[in-house]
Design an enzyme around this catalytic site. Structure first.
Site, mmCIF file in Angstrom:
data_model
loop_
_atom_site.group_PDB
_atom_site.id
_atom_site.type_symbol
_atom_site.label_atom_id
_atom_site.label_comp_id
_atom_site.label_asym_id
_atom_site.label_seq_id
_atom_site.Cartn_x
_atom_site.Cartn_y
_atom_site.Cartn_z
ATOM 1 N N LYS A 173 62.560 -114.719 8.858
ATOM 2 C CA LYS A 173 61.874 -116.003 8.853
ATOM 3 C C LYS A 173 60.280 -116.020 8.760
ATOM 4 O O LYS A 173 59.571 -117.074 8.201
ATOM 5 C CB LYS A 173 62.228 -116.653 10.217
ATOM 6 C CG LYS A 173 63.467 -116.918 10.149
ATOM 7 C CD LYS A 173 63.746 -117.729 11.765
ATOM 8 C CE LYS A 173 64.673 -116.763 12.553
ATOM 9 N NZ LYS A 173 64.915 -117.397 13.732
ATOM 10 N N LYS A 197 64.163 -106.450 5.041
ATOM 11 C CA LYS A 197 65.123 -107.656 5.737
ATOM 12 C C LYS A 197 64.455 -108.892 5.330
ATOM 13 O O LYS A 197 63.363 -109.212 5.514
ATOM 14 C CB LYS A 197 65.196 -107.485 7.192
ATOM 15 C CG LYS A 197 66.335 -108.252 7.727
ATOM 16 C CD LYS A 197 66.506 -108.282 9.191
ATOM 17 C CE LYS A 197 65.331 -108.919 9.658
ATOM 18 N NZ LYS A 197 65.270 -109.434 11.035
ATOM 19 N N LYS A 199 49.923 -98.104 20.255
ATOM 20 C CA LYS A 199 50.937 -98.490 21.513
ATOM 21 C C LYS A 199 50.125 -99.058 22.601
ATOM 22 O O LYS A 199 50.163 -100.008 23.012
ATOM 23 C CB LYS A 199 51.459 -96.997 21.657
ATOM 24 C CG LYS A 199 52.037 -96.893 23.211
ATOM 25 C CD LYS A 199 53.663 -97.608 23.023
ATOM 26 C CE LYS A 199 54.238 -97.422 24.480
ATOM 27 N NZ LYS A 199 53.713 -98.170 25.494
HETATM 28 P P1 TYM Z 1 67.419 -114.757 14.782
HETATM 29 O O1 TYM Z 1 66.919 -116.094 15.116
HETATM 30 O O2 TYM Z 1 66.360 -114.007 14.642
HETATM 31 O O3 TYM Z 1 68.475 -114.823 14.020
HETATM 32 C C1 TYM Z 1 69.509 -115.607 13.918
HETATM 33 C C2 TYM Z 1 71.069 -114.881 13.354
HETATM 34 O O4 TYM Z 1 70.706 -114.567 12.026
HETATM 35 C C3 TYM Z 1 71.000 -113.111 11.793
HETATM 36 N N1 TYM Z 1 69.978 -112.650 10.572
HETATM 37 C C4 TYM Z 1 70.319 -112.213 9.679
HETATM 38 N N2 TYM Z 1 71.621 -112.034 9.004
HETATM 39 C C5 TYM Z 1 71.611 -111.512 7.846
HETATM 40 N N3 TYM Z 1 70.458 -111.102 7.184
HETATM 41 C C6 TYM Z 1 69.259 -111.166 7.506
HETATM 42 N N4 TYM Z 1 68.290 -110.980 6.720
HETATM 43 C C7 TYM Z 1 69.032 -112.008 8.914
HETATM 44 N N5 TYM Z 1 68.245 -112.119 9.449
HETATM 45 C C8 TYM Z 1 68.788 -112.744 10.736
HETATM 46 C C9 TYM Z 1 70.249 -112.418 13.167
HETATM 47 O O5 TYM Z 1 71.048 -111.100 13.320
HETATM 48 C C10 TYM Z 1 71.079 -113.447 14.268
HETATM 49 O O6 TYM Z 1 72.418 -113.266 14.285
HETATM 50 N N6 TYM Z 1 67.764 -112.744 19.608
HETATM 51 C C11 TYM Z 1 68.445 -113.514 18.537
HETATM 52 C C12 TYM Z 1 68.678 -115.053 19.112
HETATM 53 C C13 TYM Z 1 69.355 -114.885 20.364
HETATM 54 C C14 TYM Z 1 70.824 -114.676 20.453
HETATM 55 C C15 TYM Z 1 71.367 -114.602 21.986
HETATM 56 C C16 TYM Z 1 71.723 -114.324 19.541
HETATM 57 C C17 TYM Z 1 68.986 -115.059 21.473
HETATM 58 N N7 TYM Z 1 69.882 -114.773 22.723
HETATM 59 C C18 TYM Z 1 72.482 -114.153 22.332
HETATM 60 C C19 TYM Z 1 73.211 -113.998 19.973
HETATM 61 C C20 TYM Z 1 73.263 -113.969 21.244
HETATM 62 C C21 TYM Z 1 67.365 -113.877 17.457
HETATM 63 O O7 TYM Z 1 66.093 -113.899 17.281
HETATM 64 O O8 TYM Z 1 68.136 -114.252 16.384
#
Ligand code: TYM
Length: 335
Positions: A204, A201, A120
Site C-alpha cells: 500500500k 512485495k 538500530k
Molecule cells: P494489511 O492491511 O497490511 O494487509 C491485509 C491483508 O492483505 C495481505 N497482503 C497481501 N497478500 C498478497 N500479496 C500482497 N502483496 C499482499 N499485501 C498484503 C496481508 O497479508 C493481509 O492478510 N496486520 C494486518 C492486519 C491485522 C490482522 C489482524 C490480520 C490486524 N490484526 C488479525 C489478521 C488477523 C495487516 O496489516 O494487514
C-alpha cells in the site's frame, strides 16, 4: 466442521491488488465454512503517522470493500476494531506475555526501520512503541473471538505464528483459556509482487508498480501492459529466474481461481504481449464488477448500519473472552 474465521485489513494507504488477491476476494467463501469475523484494523493504522481524515476515509473504504467483495453482513460480523474496547484492554494484559526479543525479530518491524534508512539505535529513538508492539494487539484481535483460522497473505503469517506462541505460553501458565489459531495462506496469490520490481512485495505504501483497487480500469490495464517481464519469451513459472512472468501468472491464476499449472497451460505458446493483454482483460473484468458494487455501497452508505450491527455482535463475543482472561490472571470480577 464449523470454524471461527477471523481476519482484518489495516486502513493505511490505498488497498492493492495484493490485498485483494491475497485475502479480500476470497472472504465470501469463509461464510460457508463457519462464522467469519472480519474487521477494519484501525487501531493498527495509528502505528505509523497518518492524517486523521485519511484514516476515516480509508476505514469507510475497507468496510465498503468487504461488502463489495460479497461478504453478507448477516452471516459475517463486520466491524471496526476501535468500536470494540476489549481489543485495547486485552492488549494491556497480553503485552506482559510477549517478549521484546521476539517482537524485535518480526520482519515487518525490521523492514520499517530499514526503510527509514536508520541504524538500530536511531530506530529506537524514532519509531513509536505501537509499531514495535504491533503483534501483541494483532494476537489480541485473533484470540478475542476464539478464532480457529486466520486467512492472511504471506507477510502476516509470522505474526500469527507469534500469536500461537503467546497462546501456548498463556495457556501453559493459566490453563486452557485461549483457543489456538492457525494462519491460512492461499496456494496462489499469497504474495503478489510489484509490477515494476517483481522482487518486491506489492504494498500500500509503494505506488510504483502497484495496482490500487480504486485505480481507473484504463490505468490498471496500462500498468499491467507495462509490467516488467524477463528475458526469453517463454511463459513459464519460475520465481527465481523469471520473477516478472511468474508474478503475472500468479495474478492471472488467483484472479481466475485456477492453479499455476492451469494458468501455464492456458498460456502455452503465447508471446509476452498477448500474455499481458489476457491478464489485463481478466483483472479488469473482475475489478470492474467489484468497483461498481463499491461505488453503490459508498453512495447508499450501506456500511454504516453494517458497522453498527457488527460492533454490537463483536462486543458481546469479545467481552466474554476478556472476562475469562481477567479471571484467569487474577483481576477481581465485581459482577
Ligand atoms: P494489511 O492491511 O497490511 O494487509 C491485509 C491483508 O492483505 C495481505 N497482503 C497481501 N497478500 C498478497 N500479496 C500482497 N502483496 C499482499 N499485501 C498484503 C496481508 O497479508 C493481509 O492478510 N496486520 C494486518 C492486519 C491485522 C490482522 C489482524 C490480520 C490486524 N490484526 C488479525 C489478521 C488477523 C495487516 O496489516 O494487514
Amino acid at each position: 466442521m464449523s470454524e471461527i474465521i477471523l481476519t482484518g485489513i489495516k486502513p493505511t494507504g490505498k488497498l492493492t491488488l495484493g490485498n485483494y488477491l491475497g485475502v479480500l476476494k476470497h472472504l465470501p467463501e469463509t461464510m460457508n465454512r463457519g462464522k467469519p469475523y472480519i474487521f477494519i484494523a484501525d487501531l493498527h493504522a495509528l502505528t505509523l503517522p497518518i492524517d486523521p481524515e485519511e484514516l476515516r476515509q480509508n476505514s469507510i473504504d475497507i468496510a465498503a470493500f468487504y461488502l463489495a467483495a460479497g461478504l453478507d453482513p448477516n452471516k459475517a460480523t463486520i466491524f471496526l476494531q476501535s468500536s470494540v474496547p476489549a481489543h485495547a484492554e486485552l492488549n494491556t494484559i497480553m503485552q506482559n506475555y510477549m517478549y521484546m526479543g521476539e517482537l524485535s525479530r518480526m520482519t515487518q518491524f525490521k523492514d520499517i526501520s530499514a526503510k527509514m534508512g536508520i541504524s538500530k539505535n536511531a530506530a529506537d529513538a524514532h519509531i513509536g512503541l505501537g509499531i514495535f508492539a504491533y503483534p501483541v494487539l494483532m494476537a489480541c484481535d485473533i484470540v478475542l473471538y476464539d478464532s480457529d483460522i486466520v486467512p492472511v497473505g504471506d507477510d502476516q503469517t509470522q505474526h500469527v505464528e507469534l500469536c500461537r506462541d503467546l497462546v501456548n505460553r498463556f495457556n501453559h501458565r493459566y490453563g486452557d483459556i485461549l483457543k489456538m489459531p492457525k494462519a491460512e495462506k492461499r496456494k496462489v496469490g499469497a504474495r503478489i509482487m510489484s509490477l515494476s520490481d517483481p522482487t518486491k512485495k506489492m504494498s500500500k505504501s509503494d505506488p510504483k508498480g502497484d495496482i490500487f483497487l480504486k485505480d481507473d480500469l484504463s490505468v490498471i490495464r496500462k500498468k499491467i501492459m507495462s509490467a516488467v517481464t524477463d528475458s526469453g519469451n517463454e511463459v513459464k513459472y519460475d520465481m527465481e529466474n523469471k520473477p516478472g512472468v511468474s508474478n503475472l501468472l500468479s495474478i492471472y491464476a488467483a484472479t481466475k481461481g485456477i492453479s499455476i499449472e492451469e494458468a501455464e497451460a492456458h498460456f502455452a505458446g503465447y508471446r509476452y504481449g498477448d500474455f499481458k493483454k489476457d491478464i489485463a482483460d481478466a483483472v479488469c473484468e473482475d475489478l470492474a464488477a467489484f468497483q461498481e458494487r463499491y461505488k453503490h455501497i459508498i453512495e447508499t452508505k450501506e456500511y454504516e448500519k453494517v458497522l453498527h450491527q457488527g460492533a454490537e455482535q463483536a462486543n458481546k463475543v469479545a467481552n466474554q473472552t476478556l472476562k475469562r482472561v481477567k479471571q484467569a490472571v487474577g483481576l477481581l470480577d465485581l459482577d
